[in-house]
Scaffold this motif. Structure first.
Motif, mmCIF file in Angstrom:
data_model
loop_
_atom_site.group_PDB
_atom_site.id
_atom_site.type_symbol
_atom_site.label_atom_id
_atom_site.label_comp_id
_atom_site.label_asym_id
_atom_site.label_seq_id
_atom_site.Cartn_x
_atom_site.Cartn_y
_atom_site.Cartn_z
ATOM 1 N N MET A 70 0.855 -1.188 0.000
ATOM 2 C CA MET A 70 0.000 0.000 0.000
ATOM 3 C C MET A 70 0.895 1.244 0.000
ATOM 4 N N PRO A 71 1.472 1.569 -1.154
ATOM 5 C CA PRO A 71 2.482 2.643 -1.202
ATOM 6 C C PRO A 71 1.950 4.022 -0.835
ATOM 7 N N GLN A 72 0.651 4.227 -0.929
ATOM 8 C CA GLN A 72 0.087 5.540 -0.594
ATOM 9 C C GLN A 72 -0.290 5.650 0.885
ATOM 10 N N ALA A 73 -0.171 4.561 1.627
ATOM 11 C CA ALA A 73 -0.608 4.563 3.031
ATOM 12 C C ALA A 73 0.481 5.105 3.948
ATOM 13 N N HIS A 74 0.042 5.617 5.092
ATOM 14 C CA HIS A 74 0.946 6.047 6.163
ATOM 15 C C HIS A 74 1.277 4.811 6.996
ATOM 16 N N ILE A 75 2.545 4.376 6.970
ATOM 17 C CA ILE A 75 2.955 3.161 7.669
ATOM 18 C C ILE A 75 3.422 3.531 9.069
ATOM 19 N N VAL A 76 2.862 2.857 10.076
ATOM 20 C CA VAL A 76 3.075 3.213 11.478
ATOM 21 C C VAL A 76 3.568 1.990 12.243
ATOM 22 N N ALA A 77 4.589 2.156 13.062
ATOM 23 C CA ALA A 77 5.057 1.067 13.916
ATOM 24 C C ALA A 77 4.040 0.806 15.023
ATOM 25 N N ASP A 78 3.967 -0.451 15.461
ATOM 26 C CA ASP A 78 2.992 -0.846 16.486
ATOM 27 C C ASP A 78 3.530 -0.563 17.884
ATOM 28 N N GLY A 87 -8.342 11.945 13.598
ATOM 29 C CA GLY A 87 -9.175 12.327 12.462
ATOM 30 C C GLY A 87 -8.455 12.467 11.148
ATOM 31 N N ALA A 88 -7.274 11.871 11.007
ATOM 32 C CA ALA A 88 -6.475 12.076 9.798
ATOM 33 C C ALA A 88 -6.751 11.042 8.710
ATOM 34 N N HIS A 89 -7.448 9.960 9.032
ATOM 35 C CA HIS A 89 -7.543 8.840 8.089
ATOM 36 C C HIS A 89 -8.988 8.373 7.933
ATOM 37 N N ASP A 90 -9.262 7.829 6.748
ATOM 38 C CA ASP A 90 -10.567 7.194 6.533
ATOM 39 C C ASP A 90 -10.476 5.674 6.595
ATOM 40 N N LEU A 91 -9.237 5.150 6.735
ATOM 41 C CA LEU A 91 -9.023 3.711 6.857
ATOM 42 C C LEU A 91 -7.776 3.470 7.699
ATOM 43 N N VAL A 92 -7.899 2.621 8.723
ATOM 44 C CA VAL A 92 -6.751 2.212 9.522
ATOM 45 C C VAL A 92 -6.730 0.686 9.554
ATOM 46 N N ILE A 93 -5.595 0.119 9.153
ATOM 47 C CA ILE A 93 -5.408 -1.334 9.150
ATOM 48 C C ILE A 93 -4.351 -1.674 10.195
ATOM 49 N N HIS A 94 -4.696 -2.561 11.118
ATOM 50 C CA HIS A 94 -3.746 -3.040 12.126
ATOM 51 C C HIS A 94 -3.328 -4.441 11.687
ATOM 52 N N ALA A 95 -2.113 -4.568 11.124
ATOM 53 C CA ALA A 95 -1.740 -5.746 10.351
ATOM 54 C C ALA A 95 -0.792 -6.672 11.105
ATOM 55 N N LEU A 96 -1.332 -7.752 11.642
ATOM 56 C CA LEU A 96 -0.566 -8.834 12.275
ATOM 57 C C LEU A 96 0.411 -8.339 13.332
ATOM 58 N N ALA A 97 -0.070 -7.454 14.188
ATOM 59 C CA ALA A 97 0.764 -6.970 15.294
ATOM 60 C C ALA A 97 -0.005 -6.902 16.607
ATOM 61 N N LEU A 98 -1.330 -6.965 16.536
ATOM 62 C CA LEU A 98 -2.142 -6.764 17.735
ATOM 63 C C LEU A 98 -1.907 -7.843 18.781
ATOM 64 N N ASP A 103 -1.628 -3.756 25.461
ATOM 65 C CA ASP A 103 -2.960 -3.190 25.636
ATOM 66 C C ASP A 103 -3.663 -3.177 24.281
ATOM 67 N N PRO A 104 -4.234 -4.301 23.851
ATOM 68 C CA PRO A 104 -4.870 -4.331 22.530
ATOM 69 C C PRO A 104 -6.042 -3.363 22.402
ATOM 70 N N VAL A 105 -6.812 -3.188 23.478
ATOM 71 C CA VAL A 105 -7.907 -2.219 23.415
ATOM 72 C C VAL A 105 -7.347 -0.820 23.188
ATOM 73 N N GLY A 106 -6.258 -0.488 23.883
ATOM 74 C CA GLY A 106 -5.638 0.815 23.698
ATOM 75 C C GLY A 106 -5.167 1.022 22.271
ATOM 76 N N GLN A 107 -4.639 -0.035 21.634
ATOM 77 C CA GLN A 107 -4.232 0.075 20.240
ATOM 78 C C GLN A 107 -5.424 0.392 19.342
ATOM 79 N N ILE A 108 -6.553 -0.261 19.610
ATOM 80 C CA ILE A 108 -7.739 -0.022 18.784
ATOM 81 C C ILE A 108 -8.328 1.353 19.079
ATOM 82 N N VAL A 109 -8.306 1.778 20.334
ATOM 83 C CA VAL A 109 -8.794 3.123 20.683
ATOM 84 C C VAL A 109 -8.001 4.181 19.930
ATOM 85 N N GLN A 110 -6.674 4.051 19.931
ATOM 86 C CA GLN A 110 -5.846 5.022 19.212
ATOM 87 C C GLN A 110 -6.131 4.988 17.713
ATOM 88 N N SER A 111 -6.348 3.789 17.170
ATOM 89 C CA SER A 111 -6.695 3.672 15.751
ATOM 90 C C SER A 111 -8.039 4.317 15.469
#
Length: 279
Positions: A70-78, A87-98, A103-111
């Motif tokens: 996904m070359p146009q995506a903002h890649i973020v470390a977990d 409010g910066a994104h219309d799609l957030v994918i959490h890819a094989l790191a959760l 704190d998995p809930v905290g990761q999803i809250v931030q997403s």
């Protein structure tokens, strides 16, 4: 009990060890077939939504793969604090790191906070019976040879528990589903090589801090081959990977909402009776 005197909750993950494992995976030449499966599944889910997403972010421990995918995506470390703007994104994918998150809930809250109204969150993580064959073989071998047990494989969440996380994080219309992949290997050592090349080697905080005795590994390989043979490939062993997918939407007034209790115009009994009448 005085809260100030409570013992701190022990950490699940040794973050430094996890980062070392991922760096080693890069040097080995990463094994990314499970990320490819996740990427394909994500694309299938996006196709079903029938919407165009223009500001995607991907949270992952394998940034090279997802930057190519996904070359146009903002890649973020977990990391515990995600590098996501509200409010910066219309799609957030959490890819094989959760599955490694303290704190998995905290990761999803931030997403979720990073989503615009009616933005989509998709997570994929290991869960269920992932590596249950390896867990069984190592447990039995260590008990027989060393007379004790040590943490070797990450605890895996069940889909019913993981499926509750998006709603706990404030996302609407949550859905959870699971796909299982069985991979054939020559032996336990072949599987162990792939796990290292995936960056999925043991990074548990409570793990042993010295190399495992060779006798334990040899006995585990024997138990694995005897107790979990691959029925479709004689002389080989299977490894199970259960991939749990979680989806949810940032709340928006345009979304469907459940009816208020008691607002139905027709009772369930009358509706069923009408269905039984000949047309």
């Amino acid at each position: 009990m005085n809260p100030a005197r409570q013992s701190p909750v022990p950490s699940l993950t040794d973050r430094r060890a996890l980062m070392r494992n991922r760096s080693r995976a890069d040097r080995l030449g990463p094994v990314d077939f499970l990320h490819r499966i996740v990427a394909d599944e994500v694309q299938l889910r996006l196709a079903e939504v029938n919407r165009t997403f223009t500001d995607a972010a991907v949270v992952t421990g394998m940034p090279g793969f997802w930057a190519r995918e996904m070359p146009q995506a903002h890649i973020v470390a977990d990391t515990p604090e995600l590098d996501l703007r509200p409010g910066a994104h219309d799609l957030v994918i959490h890819a094989l790191a959760l599955h490694w998150a303290e704190d998995p809930v905290g990761q999803i809250v931030q997403s979720a906070r990073a989503l615009r109204p009616d933005g989509l969150f998709i997570a994929a993580c290991f869960g269920g019976r992932t590596l249950h064959e390896l867990r069984d073989a190592l447990t039995r071998a260590e008990a027989q040879i060393a007379g004790g047990l040590s943490p070797r494989i990450l605890p895996m969440g069940e889909i019913r528990d993981l499926g509750a996380l998006p709603s706990r994080a404030g996302l609407a219309l949550p859905v959870a589903d699971q796909i299982s992949q069985r991979v054939s290997y020559r032996d336990l050592f072949h599987l162990a090589h792939d796990l290292r090349a995936m960056g999925e080697a043991n990074a548990l905080a409570a793990r042993l801090r010295h190399p495992t005795r060779r006798e334990v590994l040899l006995r585990a390989a024997q138990i694995y081959a005897e107790s979990h043979p691959d029925p479709e490939n004689p002389g080989r062993i299977p490894a199970t990977f259960d991939l749990i997918f979680l989806t949810g939407w940032a709340p928006d007034n345009s979304q469907q909402k459940p009816l208020r209790p008691g607002s139905a115009k027709v009772s369930l009994a009358d509706a069923l009776a009408s269905m039984r009448k000949p047309q």
